[in-house]
Design a protein around this motif. Structure first.
Motif, PDB file in Angstrom:
ATOM      1  N   GLY A 101      -7.370  14.224  -5.711  1.00 45.44           N
ATOM      2  CA  GLY A 101      -7.027  15.789  -6.069  1.00 45.44           C
ATOM      3  C   GLY A 101      -5.628  15.934  -5.457  1.00 45.44           C
ATOM      4  N   ASP A 102      -5.052  17.295  -5.724  1.00 50.75           N
ATOM      5  CA  ASP A 102      -3.720  17.518  -5.288  1.00 50.75           C
ATOM      6  C   ASP A 102      -3.747  17.328  -3.759  1.00 50.75           C
ATOM      7  OD1 ASP A 102      -3.135  18.116  -7.794  1.00 50.75           O
ATOM      8  OD2 ASP A 102      -3.268  20.145  -7.666  1.00 50.75           O
ATOM      9  N   THR A 103      -4.586  18.008  -3.094  1.00 47.21           N
ATOM     10  CA  THR A 103      -4.512  18.007  -1.575  1.00 47.21           C
ATOM     11  C   THR A 103      -4.754  16.449  -0.962  1.00 47.21           C
ATOM     12  OG1 THR A 103      -5.356  20.106  -1.375  1.00 47.21           O
ATOM     13  CG2 THR A 103      -5.479  18.788   0.758  1.00 47.21           C
ATOM     14  N   GLN A 104      -5.449  15.647  -1.696  1.00 50.11           N
ATOM     15  CA  GLN A 104      -5.741  14.356  -1.148  1.00 50.11           C
ATOM     16  C   GLN A 104      -4.524  13.710  -1.586  1.00 50.11           C
ATOM     17  OE1 GLN A 104      -7.854  16.158  -2.766  1.00 50.11           O
ATOM     18  NE2 GLN A 104      -9.822  15.813  -2.300  1.00 50.11           N
ATOM     19  N   ALA A 105      -3.819  13.953  -2.791  1.00 46.81           N
ATOM     20  CA  ALA A 105      -2.685  12.999  -3.124  1.00 46.81           C
ATOM     21  C   ALA A 105      -1.577  13.364  -2.089  1.00 46.81           C
ATOM     22  CB  ALA A 105      -2.281  13.411  -4.500  1.00 46.81           C
ATOM     23  N   LEU A 106      -1.427  14.610  -1.746  1.00 45.37           N
ATOM     24  CA  LEU A 106      -0.263  14.937  -0.784  1.00 45.37           C
ATOM     25  C   LEU A 106      -0.561  14.245   0.477  1.00 45.37           C
ATOM     26  CD1 LEU A 106       2.083  16.550   0.213  1.00 45.37           C
ATOM     27  CD2 LEU A 106       0.482  18.312   0.635  1.00 45.37           C
ATOM     28  N   LEU A 107      -1.706  14.274   1.069  1.00 48.40           N
ATOM     29  CA  LEU A 107      -1.854  13.321   2.195  1.00 48.40           C
ATOM     30  C   LEU A 107      -1.851  11.997   2.089  1.00 48.40           C
ATOM     31  CD1 LEU A 107      -5.379  15.437   3.435  1.00 48.40           C
ATOM     32  CD2 LEU A 107      -2.878  15.399   4.478  1.00 48.40           C
ATOM     33  N   ALA A 108      -2.160  11.386   1.241  1.00 48.81           N
ATOM     34  CA  ALA A 108      -2.127  10.090   0.779  1.00 48.81           C
ATOM     35  C   ALA A 108      -0.571   9.736   0.598  1.00 48.81           C
ATOM     36  CB  ALA A 108      -2.801   9.579  -0.645  1.00 48.81           C
ATOM     37  N   TYR A 126       0.726  -1.078   0.073  1.00 45.80           N
ATOM     38  CA  TYR A 126       0.024  -0.097  -0.228  1.00 45.80           C
ATOM     39  C   TYR A 126       0.834   1.274   0.039  1.00 45.80           C
ATOM     40  CZ  TYR A 126      -4.811  -1.562   0.353  1.00 45.80           C
ATOM     41  OH  TYR A 126      -6.182  -1.805  -0.148  1.00 45.80           O
ATOM     42  N   ALA A 127       1.964   1.367   0.697  1.00 46.72           N
ATOM     43  CA  ALA A 127       2.748   2.287   0.772  1.00 46.72           C
ATOM     44  C   ALA A 127       3.320   2.724  -0.576  1.00 46.72           C
ATOM     45  CB  ALA A 127       4.043   2.121   1.627  1.00 46.72           C
ATOM     46  N   ILE A 128       3.931   1.686  -1.338  1.00 44.68           N
ATOM     47  CA  ILE A 128       4.285   2.113  -3.024  1.00 44.68           C
ATOM     48  C   ILE A 128       3.326   2.591  -3.570  1.00 44.68           C
ATOM     49  CG2 ILE A 128       5.166   0.877  -4.743  1.00 44.68           C
ATOM     50  CD1 ILE A 128       6.569  -1.138  -2.860  1.00 44.68           C
ATOM     51  N   GLY A 129       2.116   2.154  -3.248  1.00 39.36           N
ATOM     52  CA  GLY A 129       0.875   2.696  -4.216  1.00 39.36           C
ATOM     53  C   GLY A 129       0.667   4.226  -3.861  1.00 39.36           C
ATOM     54  N   PHE A 130       0.470   4.255  -2.413  1.00 40.80           N
ATOM     55  CA  PHE A 130       0.181   5.753  -1.929  1.00 40.80           C
ATOM     56  C   PHE A 130       1.163   6.699  -2.503  1.00 40.80           C
ATOM     57  CE2 PHE A 130      -3.013   3.850   0.903  1.00 40.80           C
ATOM     58  CZ  PHE A 130      -4.028   4.635   0.450  1.00 40.80           C
ATOM     59  N   LEU A 131       2.594   6.250  -2.595  1.00 39.10           N
ATOM     60  CA  LEU A 131       3.573   6.927  -2.933  1.00 39.10           C
ATOM     61  C   LEU A 131       3.910   7.355  -4.193  1.00 39.10           C
ATOM     62  CD1 LEU A 131       6.396   5.772  -0.376  1.00 39.10           C
ATOM     63  CD2 LEU A 131       5.228   8.108  -0.122  1.00 39.10           C
ATOM     64  N   ILE A 132       3.554   6.540  -5.049  1.00 38.23           N
ATOM     65  CA  ILE A 132       3.731   6.651  -6.573  1.00 38.23           C
ATOM     66  C   ILE A 132       2.384   7.057  -7.250  1.00 38.23           C
ATOM     67  CG2 ILE A 132       4.571   5.214  -8.671  1.00 38.23           C
ATOM     68  CD1 ILE A 132       6.478   3.404  -6.917  1.00 38.23           C
ATOM     69  N   VAL A 133       1.311   6.436  -7.204  1.00 38.42           N
ATOM     70  CA  VAL A 133       0.339   6.663  -7.697  1.00 38.42           C
ATOM     71  C   VAL A 133      -1.039   6.960  -6.797  1.00 38.42           C
ATOM     72  CG1 VAL A 133       0.580   5.648 -10.078  1.00 38.42           C
ATOM     73  CG2 VAL A 133      -0.127   4.156  -8.188  1.00 38.42           C
ATOM     74  N   PRO A 134      -0.914   8.007  -5.847  1.00 34.13           N
ATOM     75  CA  PRO A 134      -1.918   8.012  -4.693  1.00 34.13           C
ATOM     76  C   PRO A 134      -3.410   8.147  -5.194  1.00 34.13           C
ATOM     77  CG  PRO A 134      -0.681   9.924  -5.071  1.00 34.13           C
ATOM     78  CD  PRO A 134       0.131   8.913  -5.765  1.00 34.13           C
ATOM     79  N   ASN A 135      -3.646   8.851  -6.481  1.00 38.87           N
ATOM     80  CA  ASN A 135      -4.798   9.213  -7.049  1.00 38.87           C
ATOM     81  C   ASN A 135      -5.452   7.961  -7.502  1.00 38.87           C
ATOM     82  OD1 ASN A 135      -4.916  12.008  -6.327  1.00 38.87           O
ATOM     83  ND2 ASN A 135      -4.103  12.501  -8.249  1.00 38.87           N
ATOM     84  N   THR A 136      -4.715   6.994  -8.037  1.00 39.00           N
ATOM     85  CA  THR A 136      -5.106   5.692  -8.695  1.00 39.00           C
ATOM     86  C   THR A 136      -5.602   4.907  -7.425  1.00 39.00           C
ATOM     87  OG1 THR A 136      -3.651   6.071 -10.482  1.00 39.00           O
ATOM     88  CG2 THR A 136      -4.577   3.833  -9.845  1.00 39.00           C
ATOM     89  N   VAL A 137      -4.976   4.721  -6.520  1.00 38.46           N
ATOM     90  CA  VAL A 137      -5.216   3.863  -5.076  1.00 38.46           C
ATOM     91  C   VAL A 137      -6.411   4.377  -4.672  1.00 38.46           C
ATOM     92  CG1 VAL A 137      -4.486   3.223  -2.641  1.00 38.46           C
ATOM     93  CG2 VAL A 137      -2.779   3.189  -4.903  1.00 38.46           C
ATOM     94  N   MET A 138      -6.484   5.747  -4.478  1.00 40.62           N
ATOM     95  CA  MET A 138      -7.834   6.455  -3.786  1.00 40.62           C
ATOM     96  C   MET A 138      -8.955   6.162  -4.676  1.00 40.62           C
ATOM     97  SD  MET A 138      -6.385   9.791  -1.711  1.00 40.62           S
ATOM     98  CE  MET A 138      -6.060  10.595  -3.101  1.00 40.62           C
ATOM     99  N   GLY A 139      -8.948   6.267  -6.045  1.00 37.06           N
ATOM    100  CA  GLY A 139      -9.705   5.957  -6.945  1.00 37.06           C
ATOM    101  C   GLY A 139     -10.242   4.783  -7.038  1.00 37.06           C
ATOM    102  N   LEU A 140      -9.400   3.721  -6.945  1.00 37.96           N
ATOM    103  CA  LEU A 140     -10.155   2.106  -6.534  1.00 37.96           C
ATOM    104  C   LEU A 140     -10.802   2.182  -5.429  1.00 37.96           C
ATOM    105  CD1 LEU A 140      -6.624   0.509  -7.515  1.00 37.96           C
ATOM    106  CD2 LEU A 140      -8.738   0.455  -8.936  1.00 37.96           C
ATOM    107  N   HIS A 141     -10.538   2.855  -4.461  1.00 34.42           N
ATOM    108  CA  HIS A 141     -11.455   2.700  -3.327  1.00 34.42           C
ATOM    109  C   HIS A 141     -12.624   3.535  -3.323  1.00 34.42           C
ATOM    110  CE1 HIS A 141      -7.418   0.869  -2.127  1.00 34.42           C
ATOM    111  NE2 HIS A 141      -8.364  -0.043  -1.067  1.00 34.42           N
ATOM    112  N   GLY A 142     -12.812   4.322  -4.355  1.00 34.08           N
ATOM    113  CA  GLY A 142     -13.911   5.308  -4.375  1.00 34.08           C
ATOM    114  C   GLY A 142     -13.713   6.660  -3.817  1.00 34.08           C
ATOM    115  N   LEU A 143     -12.343   6.898  -3.350  1.00 32.14           N
ATOM    116  CA  LEU A 143     -12.091   8.161  -2.765  1.00 32.14           C
ATOM    117  C   LEU A 143     -11.910   9.125  -3.869  1.00 32.14           C
ATOM    118  CD1 LEU A 143      -9.977   6.517   0.193  1.00 32.14           C
ATOM    119  CD2 LEU A 143     -12.358   7.304   0.303  1.00 32.14           C
ATOM    120  N   PRO A 144     -12.222  10.371  -3.387  1.00 36.54           N
ATOM    121  CA  PRO A 144     -12.047  11.610  -4.336  1.00 36.54           C
ATOM    122  C   PRO A 144     -10.461  11.781  -4.336  1.00 36.54           C
ATOM    123  CG  PRO A 144     -12.968  12.403  -2.138  1.00 36.54           C
ATOM    124  CD  PRO A 144     -13.152  10.991  -2.064  1.00 36.54           C
TER     125      PRO A 144
END
Length: 121
Positions: free
Chosen positions: A37-44, A17-35
């Motif tokens: 964006g830039d702020t969300q990607a930073l937090l991820a 999960y760490a690799i996913g959140f560090l490299i492709v955060p928007n994709t990982v969040m999108g797979l889980h149905g989460l919004p």
């Protein structure tokens, strides 16, 4: 099953999960149905950094023979798994996460049960 297996499983899941959140955060969040964006990607990404630390601690402690250290880490991971399970099931049942939200819910439940079993039984 041994406690070292639970630590190894925790390490594997956290690092994947760490690799996913560090490299492709928007994709990982999108797979889980989460919004996403830039702020969300930073937090991820910050979450990914924390997961790297957690995964490495779980990996390196799996074969430690010092009982007080192992007990403290086991209790800590037991409690964090409980909180993760409660948060994940609430987010999935409320529709905040989509059906993929059941994956982290199941992982947190398995970790909670695994660490709880070896700590309290």
């Amino acid at each position: 099953m041994k406690l070292s297996h639970v630590f190894s499983f925790n390490a594997l899941v956290a690092l994947v999960y760490a690799i996913g959140f560090l490299i492709v955060p928007n994709t990982v969040m999108g797979l889980h149905g989460l919004p996403a964006g830039d702020t969300q990607a930073l937090l991820a990404r910050y979450f990914g950094v924390a997961l790297v630390g957690l995964g490495l601690v779980a990996w390196y402690v799996r074969d430690v023979a010092h009982p007080p250290l192992k007990d403290g880490i086991t209790i800590s991971l037991f409690l964090s798994s409980l909180l993760g399970f409660v948060l994940s099931i609430q987010a999935t049942l409320s529709g905040q996460m989509n059906v993929v939200g059941w994956l982290p819910t199941a992982v947190y439940l398995l970790l909670f049960l695994g660490f709880g079993y070896f700590r309290f039984f």
